[in-house]
Design an enzyme around this catalytic site. Sequence first.
Site, PDB file in Angstrom:
ATOM      1  N   PRO A 132       1.988  35.118  41.890  1.00 33.77           N
ATOM      2  CA  PRO A 132       3.544  35.203  41.571  1.00 33.77           C
ATOM      3  C   PRO A 132       3.674  33.792  40.813  1.00 33.77           C
ATOM      4  O   PRO A 132       4.413  32.998  40.957  1.00 33.77           O
ATOM      5  CB  PRO A 132       4.200  35.058  42.946  1.00 33.77           C
ATOM      6  N   CYS A 133       3.011  33.900  39.399  1.00 31.98           N
ATOM      7  CA  CYS A 133       3.555  33.118  38.262  1.00 31.98           C
ATOM      8  C   CYS A 133       4.914  33.207  38.038  1.00 31.98           C
ATOM      9  O   CYS A 133       5.378  32.142  37.536  1.00 31.98           O
ATOM     10  CB  CYS A 133       2.476  33.218  37.115  1.00 31.98           C
ATOM     11  N   HIS A 134       5.535  34.241  38.198  1.00 31.83           N
ATOM     12  CA  HIS A 134       7.029  34.479  38.166  1.00 31.83           C
ATOM     13  C   HIS A 134       7.995  33.300  38.719  1.00 31.83           C
ATOM     14  O   HIS A 134       9.249  33.205  38.388  1.00 31.83           O
ATOM     15  CB  HIS A 134       7.260  35.756  38.295  1.00 31.83           C
TER      16      HIS A 134
END
Length: 158
Positions: free
Chosen positions: A127-129
């Site tokens: 989850p880089c978002h």
Amino acid sequence: MYWTSVDSPLGPLLLTAAPDGALTSLSVPGQKGARPVPDGRRPDRGPFRAAEEQLAAYFAAELKEFHLELRAEGTAFRERVWAALDTVPYGATTTYGEIAARIGASRPAVRAVGGAIGANPLLIVRPCHRVIGADGSLTGYAGGLERKVRLLGLEGAW
């Protein structure tokens, strides 16, 4: 290498996997640095059943944590950053500075942390978002800021 395309609310997702089925990339059209579709290879959905099911459940807001075998190759530094991303829970956000602190990197290393996050080959499932600016602003996302807003909105974090 295996690959397939999966429809999603964000548009088509390109998934690639190693011969043993471990997910090696998940990208979106127009993504900077995305893995290209292998030349001469036809798509094969077989190795991606679990990923397809979990992505569908995620987009239906029924899944908050992915349970997939992931295999992304990078430098030792990038792999530490990516492991830190895996600890950011659904519905939460963190900053580049917080990720740097989690891996024991110095304050000047925040820019390198940003580079490692931008090189994440496994969008959504890693989850880089969920990483935002220190001032709470949205910052770059390899899949595009519009998609980042949609993912954070789905998770109730934006």
